[in-house]
Design a protein around this motif. Structure first.
Motif, short mmCIF file in Angstrom:
data_model
loop_
_atom_site.label_atom_id
_atom_site.label_comp_id
_atom_site.label_asym_id
_atom_site.label_seq_id
_atom_site.Cartn_x
_atom_site.Cartn_y
_atom_site.Cartn_z
N PRO A 285 9.42 -20.80 30.61
CA PRO A 285 8.35 -19.90 30.98
C PRO A 285 8.63 -18.40 30.61
CG PRO A 285 9.80 -20.52 33.09
CD PRO A 285 10.27 -21.31 31.83
N ARG A 286 7.41 -17.84 30.51
CA ARG A 286 7.55 -16.43 29.93
C ARG A 286 8.09 -15.63 31.20
NH1 ARG A 286 2.06 -15.12 26.20
NH2 ARG A 286 2.55 -16.58 24.68
N HIS A 287 7.76 -15.91 32.30
CA HIS A 287 8.23 -15.02 33.52
C HIS A 287 8.54 -16.08 34.59
CE1 HIS A 287 6.19 -11.66 31.11
NE2 HIS A 287 5.07 -12.54 31.25
N ASP A 288 9.36 -15.35 35.50
CA ASP A 288 9.74 -16.14 36.52
C ASP A 288 9.18 -15.40 38.08
OD1 ASP A 288 11.61 -13.95 36.78
OD2 ASP A 288 13.47 -15.29 36.26
N ARG A 289 8.64 -14.46 37.93
CA ARG A 289 7.68 -13.94 39.04
C ARG A 289 6.31 -13.60 38.58
NH1 ARG A 289 10.37 -8.12 40.11
NH2 ARG A 289 9.43 -7.45 38.15
N LEU A 290 5.86 -13.85 39.58
CA LEU A 290 4.12 -13.89 39.67
C LEU A 290 3.58 -12.42 39.17
CD1 LEU A 290 1.60 -15.63 39.89
CD2 LEU A 290 1.56 -14.62 42.40
N GLN A 291 4.37 -11.44 39.64
CA GLN A 291 3.96 -10.00 39.27
C GLN A 291 3.92 -9.80 37.99
OE1 GLN A 291 6.19 -10.91 41.71
NE2 GLN A 291 7.51 -9.28 41.99
N ASP A 292 4.68 -10.45 37.08
CA ASP A 292 4.99 -10.05 35.68
C ASP A 292 4.01 -10.80 34.90
OD1 ASP A 292 7.19 -8.56 36.38
OD2 ASP A 292 8.51 -10.54 36.18
N TYR A 293 3.15 -11.60 35.28
CA TYR A 293 2.28 -12.43 34.44
C TYR A 293 1.07 -11.64 34.14
CZ TYR A 293 4.45 -16.88 34.63
OH TYR A 293 5.29 -18.03 34.37
N ARG A 294 0.44 -11.67 33.03
CA ARG A 294 -0.91 -11.28 32.53
C ARG A 294 -1.76 -12.23 32.47
NH1 ARG A 294 1.96 -9.49 27.23
NH2 ARG A 294 2.87 -11.33 27.68
N VAL A 295 -2.75 -12.30 33.28
CA VAL A 295 -3.64 -13.47 33.62
C VAL A 295 -4.94 -13.19 33.29
CG1 VAL A 295 -4.39 -15.21 35.40
CG2 VAL A 295 -2.20 -14.01 35.67
N GLY A 296 -5.54 -14.11 32.29
CA GLY A 296 -6.95 -14.01 32.03
C GLY A 296 -7.72 -14.78 33.07
N ILE A 297 -8.91 -14.23 33.35
CA ILE A 297 -9.75 -14.84 34.31
C ILE A 297 -11.28 -14.95 34.18
CG2 ILE A 297 -10.89 -14.59 36.77
CD1 ILE A 297 -7.97 -13.61 37.55
N GLY A 325 0.44 -8.09 42.15
CA GLY A 325 0.81 -7.10 41.31
C GLY A 325 0.58 -7.77 39.91
N ALA A 326 0.19 -8.91 39.54
CA ALA A 326 -0.07 -9.44 38.33
C ALA A 326 -1.03 -8.71 37.84
CB ALA A 326 -0.36 -10.80 38.41
N LYS A 327 -1.05 -8.52 36.36
CA LYS A 327 -2.08 -7.94 35.51
C LYS A 327 -3.20 -8.95 35.22
CE LYS A 327 -3.38 -5.50 31.21
NZ LYS A 327 -2.67 -5.24 30.09
N ILE A 328 -4.50 -8.50 35.69
CA ILE A 328 -5.68 -9.41 35.54
C ILE A 328 -6.55 -8.81 34.62
CG2 ILE A 328 -7.65 -10.11 36.60
CD1 ILE A 328 -6.31 -10.18 39.30
N VAL A 329 -6.76 -9.97 33.61
CA VAL A 329 -7.68 -9.42 32.35
C VAL A 329 -8.93 -10.38 32.29
CG1 VAL A 329 -7.67 -9.44 29.91
CG2 VAL A 329 -5.78 -8.95 30.90
N ASN A 330 -10.05 -9.55 32.78
CA ASN A 330 -11.24 -10.43 32.81
C ASN A 330 -11.85 -10.76 31.53
OD1 ASN A 330 -11.88 -10.50 35.88
ND2 ASN A 330 -11.44 -8.47 35.55
N ASN A 331 -12.84 -11.84 31.52
CA ASN A 331 -13.62 -11.95 30.49
C ASN A 331 -12.72 -13.21 29.56
OD1 ASN A 331 -16.04 -12.72 29.24
ND2 ASN A 331 -16.47 -10.40 29.14
N GLN A 384 -3.97 -16.25 19.41
CA GLN A 384 -3.84 -14.95 19.14
C GLN A 384 -3.95 -14.40 20.52
OE1 GLN A 384 -6.46 -13.32 16.20
NE2 GLN A 384 -5.66 -11.27 16.61
N TYR A 385 -4.98 -14.81 21.39
CA TYR A 385 -5.16 -14.47 22.69
C TYR A 385 -4.02 -14.40 23.43
CZ TYR A 385 -7.06 -14.59 27.58
OH TYR A 385 -7.32 -14.50 28.79
N PHE A 386 -3.03 -15.36 23.42
CA PHE A 386 -2.07 -15.46 24.25
C PHE A 386 -0.73 -14.70 23.78
CE2 PHE A 386 -3.88 -19.80 25.53
CZ PHE A 386 -4.02 -19.39 26.78
N GLU A 387 -0.99 -13.91 22.68
CA GLU A 387 0.05 -13.00 22.40
C GLU A 387 -0.03 -11.88 23.34
OE1 GLU A 387 -0.64 -11.89 18.54
OE2 GLU A 387 -0.16 -13.66 17.51
N ASP A 388 -1.02 -11.56 24.12
CA ASP A 388 -1.02 -10.47 24.97
C ASP A 388 -1.27 -11.09 26.46
OD1 ASP A 388 -0.80 -8.43 23.07
OD2 ASP A 388 -2.88 -8.95 22.44
N VAL A 389 -1.76 -12.34 26.50
CA VAL A 389 -1.91 -12.72 27.68
C VAL A 389 -1.17 -14.05 28.05
CG1 VAL A 389 -3.75 -13.62 29.25
CG2 VAL A 389 -4.27 -11.76 27.93
#
Length: 468
Positions: A285-297, A325-331, A384-389
């Motif tokens: 997995p890319r991260h093992d802490r929830l706050q480190d995830y970048r999440v599209g919503i 603390g996770a980063k949320i990316v809308n749309n 390509q989207y998952f390169e940043d999210v």
């Protein structure tokens, strides 16, 4: 209700025997007169395998592997990892972090579309009511290699032909354990209902048009559609049809259903990888802490407007995610037209059936080439989207489980169920449904987590962390 991992640990550490667990499960299945999820069992075989598992554990003293494999001096603990090049013998007992037997002694079931030697494979079709498989599906072989005991099979919709309901002329209708008057979803409705009703510890189903994810959402369990092609399909074919590996576009996937995200990971580790030679290791997995995830919503869309009950549960989940603390990316991802991709998925399903000989089609060679190009373009755009999210979170369905026989749902056409699952099905990305709450009436609500191509464990780990 224990998860598969929890019951495996209890068996390994001697808190309970596999025989006791298997007998208790078989008794629950026999006593069920309402859900109708498990439709065939092999009692004597299951108990014999349980006795064999108990004997192996007694011989090896619990968590013991071959000398030099895994942990120091051959002792393999729950956090030890056995690499894909290590040799694990058929009688070695390996902890859940390894390739050996993380499911040793755990009774499981599989959907009645997988061959299990000596059992009927009916696909819910009376024409196949007496078909007895003479070999195991590859996924069944691998589950058994991991130590699981396949005790029975779960109900399907006739010929797997409905994503919203599960019923056929052989075994009848499966009901949702949360409300018997409502559907468990389809076509893996028996699989999801069995887990929710405590009639199995782990399941394996199939997903072409959401047939793992929708039942998982409606029944309040976890269900994973892996990256397309990750789990081989041998032994998942209509009775009497020879299995021929193909490189034609394959939308249909097979994957696990479970009561925890961790169980999805264990099942996938046991079953993923090429047919031969069998050696596969999930990408970490890319991260093992929830706050480190970048999440599209995305939580709603005019083409499949979510009910207030689904919307409320999603809102609560996103609030919890934001507090982590996770980063949320809308749309939606840039360049993704959600309507267009949902419609494209419908055309791809038509192509799927045409290529696999199940329907007549007027598609030309140019049509096939164009469809394949559009599918690959959609995959590339999401990748390509998952390169940043890291993951994309959205509804699994716009609704909760609905009454049996419904042709419209919450004022929407029946086919609206397909909208939210279509995008990952089109591109082949891994996608899982996870439970995120209940309505005031006690009906489960599910959310969908879509992950990067071949990074199934990123989606699984995110779901595991989000569940807390």
């Amino acid at each position: 209700m224990y998860t598969a991992g929890e019951i495996a640990e209890r068996i390994r550490t001697g808190q309970v025997t596999s025989r006791e667990v298997t007998e208790e499960l078989l008794a629950r299945i026999a006593a069920d007169t309402k859900v109708n999820a498990v439709v065939e069992v092999r009692r004597e075989h299951a108990l014999a395998e349980a006795d064999r598992a108990d004997a192996l554990l007694a011989e090896h003293g619990g968590l013991v592997g071959r000398a030099g494999v895994g942990g120091q001096d051959g002792v393999v603990g729950p956090d030890d990892v056995v690499g894909p090049d290590d040799v694990v013998g058929p009688d070695d007992v390996v902890g859940p972090g390894g390739l050996g037997r993380p499911l040793l002694g755990v009774p499981v079931t599989v959907k009645d579309c997988f061959n299990v030697a000596g059992m009927r494979t009916t696909w819910g079709n009376p024409a196949f009511a007496e078909y007895i498989a003479d070999h195991d599906a590859l996924v069944v072989e691998r589950l058994q290699r991991a130590g699981a005991i396949v005790v029975g099979k779960t109900n399907v919709h006739a010929m797997l032909a409905d994503f919203g309901q599960t019923a056929n002329e052989i075994y009848g209708r499966t009901n949702n354990p949360a409300d018997l008057d409502r559907t468990p979803g389809g076509s893996s409705g028996g699989a999801a209902a069995a887990l929710a009703a405590d009639l199995t510890y782990l399941e394996y189903g199939s997903d072409l048009v959401g047939s793992i994810r929708l039942p998982a959402a409606y029944c309040g369990v976890y269900g994973l559609k892996p990256t397309n092609g990750l789990v081989p399909l041998r032994g998942f074919e209509i009775p009497g049809t020879p299995y021929l590996p193909t490189e034609l576009p394959v939308l249909s996937t097979i994957g696990p259903l479970a009561r925890s995200a961790a169980d999805l990971r264990t099942a996938l580790r046991a079953t993923a990888g090429p047919e031969a030679p069998y050696s596969y290791k999930l990408r970490p997995p890319r991260h093992d802490r929830l706050q480190d995830y970048r999440v599209g919503i995305v939580t709603d869309h005019p083409s499949a407007p979510v009910s207030s009950e689904v919307g409320d549960a999603l809102s609560d989940t996103i609030d919890r995610l934001a507090r982590s603390g996770a980063k949320i990316v809308n749309n939606w991802p840039d360049g993704v037209d959600a309507n267009e991709q949902a419609e494209e998925f419908g055309r791809q399903v038509e192509l799927f059936f045409a290529l696999h000989g199940d329907s007549d089609s007027d598609l030309t060679t140019a049509d096939v080439r164009d469809l394949d190009r559009r599918r690959m373009q959609a995959r590339a755009g999401w990748q390509q989207y998952f390169e940043d999210v890291d993951v994309f979170l959205c509804p699994t369905s716009f609704t909760v489980a609905f009454p049996h026989g419904s042709t419209t749902i919450d004022g929407q056409p029946y086919e609206t169920q397909v909208f939210w699952i279509a995008h990952a099905s089109l591109t082949g990305h891994p996608a899982l449904s996870m439970p995120i709450g209940h309505t005031p009436a006690g009906l489960p609500v599910g959310a969908q987590v879509i992950g990067p191509w071949h990074e199934d464990d990123t989606a699984i780990t995110f779901a595991e962390l989000l569940a807390g």
